[in-house]
Design an enzyme around this catalytic site. Structure first.
Site, short mmCIF file in Angstrom:
data_model
loop_
_atom_site.label_atom_id
_atom_site.label_comp_id
_atom_site.label_asym_id
_atom_site.label_seq_id
_atom_site.Cartn_x
_atom_site.Cartn_y
_atom_site.Cartn_z
N HIS A 5 -49.40 -47.95 -31.39
CA HIS A 5 -48.95 -48.96 -30.44
C HIS A 5 -50.04 -49.77 -29.79
CE1 HIS A 5 -45.28 -46.23 -30.25
NE2 HIS A 5 -44.99 -47.28 -30.95
N ARG A 28 -48.01 -55.69 -13.86
CA ARG A 28 -47.96 -54.45 -14.65
C ARG A 28 -48.80 -54.54 -15.92
NH1 ARG A 28 -42.21 -51.56 -13.77
NH2 ARG A 28 -41.77 -52.47 -11.77
N ARG A 72 -40.95 -64.49 -31.22
CA ARG A 72 -41.57 -63.16 -31.19
C ARG A 72 -42.48 -63.01 -32.39
NH1 ARG A 72 -42.21 -57.89 -31.87
NH2 ARG A 72 -41.24 -56.80 -33.62
N GLU A 164 -37.68 -53.11 -36.75
CA GLU A 164 -38.54 -53.42 -35.62
C GLU A 164 -37.74 -53.08 -34.36
OE1 GLU A 164 -36.13 -56.06 -34.49
OE2 GLU A 164 -37.98 -56.93 -33.72
N MET A 165 -38.09 -53.61 -33.20
CA MET A 165 -37.43 -53.09 -32.00
C MET A 165 -37.00 -54.14 -30.97
SD MET A 165 -39.54 -49.56 -31.40
CE MET A 165 -38.24 -48.82 -30.41
N GLU A 166 -37.03 -55.42 -31.33
CA GLU A 166 -36.74 -56.43 -30.31
C GLU A 166 -35.82 -57.57 -30.74
OE1 GLU A 166 -40.00 -55.61 -31.04
OE2 GLU A 166 -40.40 -54.29 -29.35
N SER A 188 -46.30 -53.64 -41.01
CA SER A 188 -47.50 -52.85 -40.68
C SER A 188 -47.47 -51.48 -41.34
CB SER A 188 -47.62 -52.69 -39.17
OG SER A 188 -46.48 -52.00 -38.66
N ASP A 189 -46.28 -51.02 -41.70
CA ASP A 189 -46.18 -49.70 -42.32
C ASP A 189 -44.92 -49.68 -43.18
OD1 ASP A 189 -45.53 -49.58 -39.19
OD2 ASP A 189 -44.00 -48.47 -40.26
N1 HPA Z 1 -39.89 -48.71 -36.46
C1 HPA Z 1 -39.68 -49.56 -35.46
N2 HPA Z 1 -40.51 -50.54 -35.18
C2 HPA Z 1 -41.60 -50.69 -35.94
C3 HPA Z 1 -41.87 -49.84 -36.99
C4 HPA Z 1 -40.96 -48.80 -37.27
O1 HPA Z 1 -41.14 -48.02 -38.19
N3 HPA Z 1 -43.05 -50.23 -37.54
C5 HPA Z 1 -43.47 -51.29 -36.84
N4 HPA Z 1 -42.60 -51.57 -35.87
#
Ligand code: HPA
Length: 219
Positions: A5, A28, A72, A164-166, A188-189
């Site tokens: 992260h 923050r 984003r 992803e998450m957003e 990224s992975d």
């Molecule tokens: N999951 C969620 N979000 C991500 C991931 C993942 O594996 N890799 C990069 N962002």
């Protein structure tokens, strides 16, 4: 040092791409900068991770600061073998296990899609920059460290490119607020092959994604 992260320094990002950069917020430690890119004023800001965090910043930027275009840039994890690390994805749609859009939409399933105008600008920018991009849908997950064994096969079956998450949260906010949003993600992975990128490779791939985003923002 590098963790899943923490990678790039946001200050470095702004100085690399924008002229006359000024830090405009640091509440923050969520840093925001305004500068200009090829003569056009432009701001960049962190959102934190996940829909709840990103939604706070996106909503305040739109409602209180009059922001009309939200792009984003970030990372994602590929879920299909024909998607590879370093690929740049333009998220035309975003499925999710988050409940936010159902809450926005009276319990119904909302179709969380990118703004077509921004997506088109991103594709055109990528073509000009000769950066290959892939368009398709992503899955915005609430959990980075999720427990579901069957999620991957569901994502693959439904043709989703990456996790992803957003994006789904951003697209819901944009729809409700009447503004434009787009998510551009670099892989990224790889969740299936476990292929990873080195930090040098990430830098190059992330540079391409940011150039596409910046060019789309001023187009
Ligand atoms: N999951 C969620 N979000 C991500 C991931 C993942 O594996 N890799 C990069 N962002």
């Amino acid at each position: 040092m590098s963790t899943p992260h923490i990678s790039a320094d946001p200050g470095a990002f702004a100085e690399t791409y924008l002229d006359d950069v000024e830090g405009v917020t640091a509440v923050r430690n969520m840093l925001g900068f305004t500068g200009s890119y090829r003569g056009t004023p432009l701001s960049v800001m962190g959102t934190g991770m996940g829909i709840p965090s990103a939604s706070i910043y996106a909503t305040e930027l739109v409602r209180e600061y009059g922001v009309k275009n939200l792009i984003r840039v970030g990372t994602c994890g590929a879920v299909r073998e024909d998607v590879h690390v370093r690929d740049v994805l333009i998220a035309t749609g975003a499925s999710t296990d988050s409940g936010v859009n159902r809450r926005r939409f009276g319990g119904r399933d909302f179709s969380a899609v990118a703004d077509f105008g921004l997506a088109r600008k991103a594709v055109e920018a990528a073509e000009r920059l000769e950066i290959p991009v892939r368009l398709g849908s992503v899955f915005s997950s609430d959990l980075f460290y999720g427990p579901e064994d069957d999620l991957l096969s569901s994502l693959q079956r439904m043709g989703i490119l990456a996790v992803e998450m957003e994006a789904a949260g951003l697209y819901g906010i944009a729809a409700e607020e009447g503004v434009a949003a787009l998510a551009i993600c670099t892989v990224s992975d790889h969740i299936v092959t476990h292929e990873e990128t080195t930090s040098d490779e990430r830098q190059t791939a992330f540079t391409q994604m940011m150039e596409i985003a910046l060019e789309s923002a001023i187009a």
